[in-house]
Design a protein around this motif. Structure first.
Motif, PDB file in Angstrom:
ATOM      1  N   VAL A  67      -1.116  -3.252   3.381  1.00  0.00           N
ATOM      2  CA  VAL A  67      -2.029  -4.085   2.597  1.00  0.00           C
ATOM      3  C   VAL A  67      -2.278  -3.477   1.224  1.00  0.00           C
ATOM      4  N   ARG A  68      -2.526  -2.176   1.178  1.00  0.00           N
ATOM      5  CA  ARG A  68      -2.765  -1.519  -0.120  1.00  0.00           C
ATOM      6  C   ARG A  68      -1.518  -1.585  -1.003  1.00  0.00           C
ATOM      7  N   LYS A  69      -0.344  -1.476  -0.409  1.00  0.00           N
ATOM      8  CA  LYS A  69       0.903  -1.581  -1.159  1.00  0.00           C
ATOM      9  C   LYS A  69       1.039  -2.976  -1.765  1.00  0.00           C
ATOM     10  N   LEU A  70       0.665  -3.991  -0.993  1.00  0.00           N
ATOM     11  CA  LEU A  70       0.732  -5.367  -1.481  1.00  0.00           C
ATOM     12  C   LEU A  70      -0.280  -5.581  -2.599  1.00  0.00           C
ATOM     13  N   GLU A  71      -1.495  -5.066  -2.431  1.00  0.00           N
ATOM     14  CA  GLU A  71      -2.520  -5.189  -3.470  1.00  0.00           C
ATOM     15  C   GLU A  71      -2.068  -4.508  -4.762  1.00  0.00           C
ATOM     16  N   ALA A  72      -1.421  -3.357  -4.627  1.00  0.00           N
ATOM     17  CA  ALA A  72      -0.955  -2.632  -5.817  1.00  0.00           C
ATOM     18  C   ALA A  72       0.134  -3.422  -6.536  1.00  0.00           C
ATOM     19  N   ARG A  73       1.025  -4.027  -5.772  1.00  0.00           N
ATOM     20  CA  ARG A  73       2.101  -4.804  -6.380  1.00  0.00           C
ATOM     21  C   ARG A  73       1.554  -6.036  -7.104  1.00  0.00           C
ATOM     22  N   LEU A  74       0.560  -6.671  -6.509  1.00  0.00           N
ATOM     23  CA  LEU A  74       0.020  -7.909  -7.080  1.00  0.00           C
ATOM     24  C   LEU A  74      -1.045  -7.640  -8.141  1.00  0.00           C
ATOM     25  N   GLY A  75      -1.672  -6.476  -8.076  1.00  0.00           N
ATOM     26  CA  GLY A  75      -2.722  -6.161  -9.028  1.00  0.00           C
ATOM     27  C   GLY A  75      -4.033  -6.866  -8.753  1.00  0.00           C
ATOM     28  N   VAL A  76      -4.247  -7.271  -7.494  1.00  0.00           N
ATOM     29  CA  VAL A  76      -5.507  -7.925  -7.100  1.00  0.00           C
ATOM     30  C   VAL A  76      -5.973  -7.356  -5.767  1.00  0.00           C
ATOM     31  N   ALA A  77      -7.266  -7.452  -5.519  1.00  0.00           N
ATOM     32  CA  ALA A  77      -7.824  -7.060  -4.220  1.00  0.00           C
ATOM     33  C   ALA A  77      -7.699  -8.233  -3.264  1.00  0.00           C
ATOM     34  N   LEU A  78      -7.122  -8.009  -2.088  1.00  0.00           N
ATOM     35  CA  LEU A  78      -6.948  -9.059  -1.088  1.00  0.00           C
ATOM     36  C   LEU A  78      -8.048  -9.035  -0.030  1.00  0.00           C
ATOM     37  N   PHE A  79      -8.659  -7.879   0.156  1.00  0.00           N
ATOM     38  CA  PHE A  79      -9.738  -7.737   1.129  1.00  0.00           C
ATOM     39  C   PHE A  79     -10.936  -7.067   0.459  1.00  0.00           C
ATOM     40  N   GLN A  80     -12.112  -7.460   0.885  1.00  0.00           N
ATOM     41  CA  GLN A  80     -13.324  -6.711   0.592  1.00  0.00           C
ATOM     42  C   GLN A  80     -13.570  -5.790   1.783  1.00  0.00           C
ATOM     43  N   GLU A 108      -8.579 -14.508  -3.616  1.00  0.00           N
ATOM     44  CA  GLU A 108      -7.140 -14.343  -3.789  1.00  0.00           C
ATOM     45  C   GLU A 108      -6.461 -14.069  -2.439  1.00  0.00           C
ATOM     46  N   GLY A 109      -7.147 -13.296  -1.609  1.00  0.00           N
ATOM     47  CA  GLY A 109      -6.607 -13.000  -0.286  1.00  0.00           C
ATOM     48  C   GLY A 109      -6.480 -14.239   0.568  1.00  0.00           C
ATOM     49  N   ARG A 110      -7.495 -15.121   0.494  1.00  0.00           N
ATOM     50  CA  ARG A 110      -7.446 -16.366   1.268  1.00  0.00           C
ATOM     51  C   ARG A 110      -6.281 -17.235   0.815  1.00  0.00           C
ATOM     52  N   THR A 111      -6.054 -17.326  -0.484  1.00  0.00           N
ATOM     53  CA  THR A 111      -4.933 -18.125  -0.999  1.00  0.00           C
ATOM     54  C   THR A 111      -3.607 -17.594  -0.478  1.00  0.00           C
ATOM     55  N   LEU A 112      -3.427 -16.272  -0.559  1.00  0.00           N
ATOM     56  CA  LEU A 112      -2.177 -15.690  -0.089  1.00  0.00           C
ATOM     57  C   LEU A 112      -2.060 -15.795   1.432  1.00  0.00           C
ATOM     58  N   ALA A 113      -3.166 -15.639   2.143  1.00  0.00           N
ATOM     59  CA  ALA A 113      -3.130 -15.718   3.611  1.00  0.00           C
ATOM     60  C   ALA A 113      -2.678 -17.091   4.069  1.00  0.00           C
ATOM     61  N   ASP A 114      -3.195 -18.150   3.431  1.00  0.00           N
ATOM     62  CA  ASP A 114      -2.785 -19.506   3.806  1.00  0.00           C
ATOM     63  C   ASP A 114      -1.297 -19.698   3.569  1.00  0.00           C
ATOM     64  N   ALA A 115      -0.806 -19.250   2.413  1.00  0.00           N
ATOM     65  CA  ALA A 115       0.608 -19.412   2.088  1.00  0.00           C
ATOM     66  C   ALA A 115       1.486 -18.586   3.023  1.00  0.00           C
TER      67      ALA A 115
END
Length: 294
Positions: A41-54, A65-72
């Motif tokens: 998860v941290r690797k994905l956040e670093a690649r995207l430059g956004v926080a996916l989880f609080q 942003e995490g919800r958008t990516l999770a749905d997709a």
């Protein structure tokens, strides 16, 4: 952005963590450690430059942003599962859906509707388990169930299928039925009951009749057996709106005077929260939820 092959395990770990809202549960599902899931998860956040989880003391929650990516990701992985499954021509279980439900619901409500499903999906085979005991949804168990209950079960996702209600019925051949004009007259009849949590005492209380001595003559563990007993003239039964239809339609039973009592429990489609439904099972769930409920 080009999706490289090394993104797939990272996205799979994220999708599972998002679905569970829990890294440890995702790790169990994927046969990884919680720290490995967290690393993905941290690797994905670093690649995207956004926080996916609080992240907080009690666990994690998706950001917008995490919800958008999770749905997709969930849709993409589900589509991929479907394609991979369709290529497994030797997998005899691919188009078989196992359902656990109540005998009463399968017999009177579900069975008359199944030809419509098989016409839409002739390749899907359905297997039903109508044992009284609640079935475990572990590996090798059913794909999904239809339960009558409060709507929340530990470890299960639940979708409301339909509500229910209770009202009295009797056979035209029941002695004294022609003289039944009000609730008090219903109370004077021999009564048939089942093992449901709401019964005759609840209905008479809702009807405003208190203190009557009820003649509950016969009792059955299954609601369809109670209706069949009433249809033979053994007594009046307290019918469930969702399963009594065939009996009313062919005249074996008729409505008796009194109110319709909404049930405290309803019918729900349930399946394990920790795994995605296989495509065939998802088709059956989607079809159930699309049915008109009158």
């Amino acid at each position: 952005m080009t999706l490289r092959a090394d993104w797939l395990p990272t996205l799979a770990a994220f999708e599972s963590a998002a679905r569970h809202q829990n890294f440890a549960h995702a790790a169990e599902e994927l046969h990884l450690t919680a720290s490995a899931v967290s690393h993905h998860v941290r690797k994905l956040e670093a690649r995207l430059g956004v926080a996916l989880f609080q992240r907080h003391a009690r666990g994690v929650a998706l950001t917008a942003e995490g919800r958008t990516l999770a749905d997709a990701a969930s849709n993409a992985l589900s589509d991929l599962d479907g394609v991979l499954g369709s290529l497994r021509s030797t997998d005899a279980q691919h188009d078989r859906v196992r359902i656990t439900t109540l005998h009463s619901l399968a017999y009177t409500w579900l069975m008359p509707r199944l030809p419509a499903f098989t016409a839409l999906h002739p390749q899907i085979r359905l297997a039903f388990d109508t044992e009284v005991a609640l079935t475990r949804f572990d590996d090798g168990g059913p794909d999904l169930g239809i339960r009558h209950g409060p709507g929340h079960w530990s470890g299960l996702t639940a979708h409301l299928l339909m509500d229910d209600a209770l009202f009295p019925v009797g056979s035209p051949s029941l002695p004294g039925l022609a003289d039944v004009a009000d609730v008090a007259d219903v109370a004077s009849l021999p009564l048939v009951s089942d093992h449901a949590r709401q019964g005759w005492h609840d209905w008479f209380r809702a009807a405003g009749l208190h203190g009557a001595r009820l003649n509950e003559r016969h009792s059955f563990s299954d609601s369809t057996d109670a209706l069949n007993a009433a249809a033979t003239g053994l007594g009046a039964a307290l019918a469930r709106k969702r399963i009594v239809g065939p009996y009313l339609d062919d005249g074996r039973l008729v409505r008796l005077p009194g109110p319709v009592l909404a049930t405290r429990w309803n019918y729900y489609i349930v399946y394990p929260a920790h795994r995605r439904l296989r495509p065939a099972a998802q088709m059956f769930v989607d079809w159930l939820l699309s049915l008109p409920i009158d």
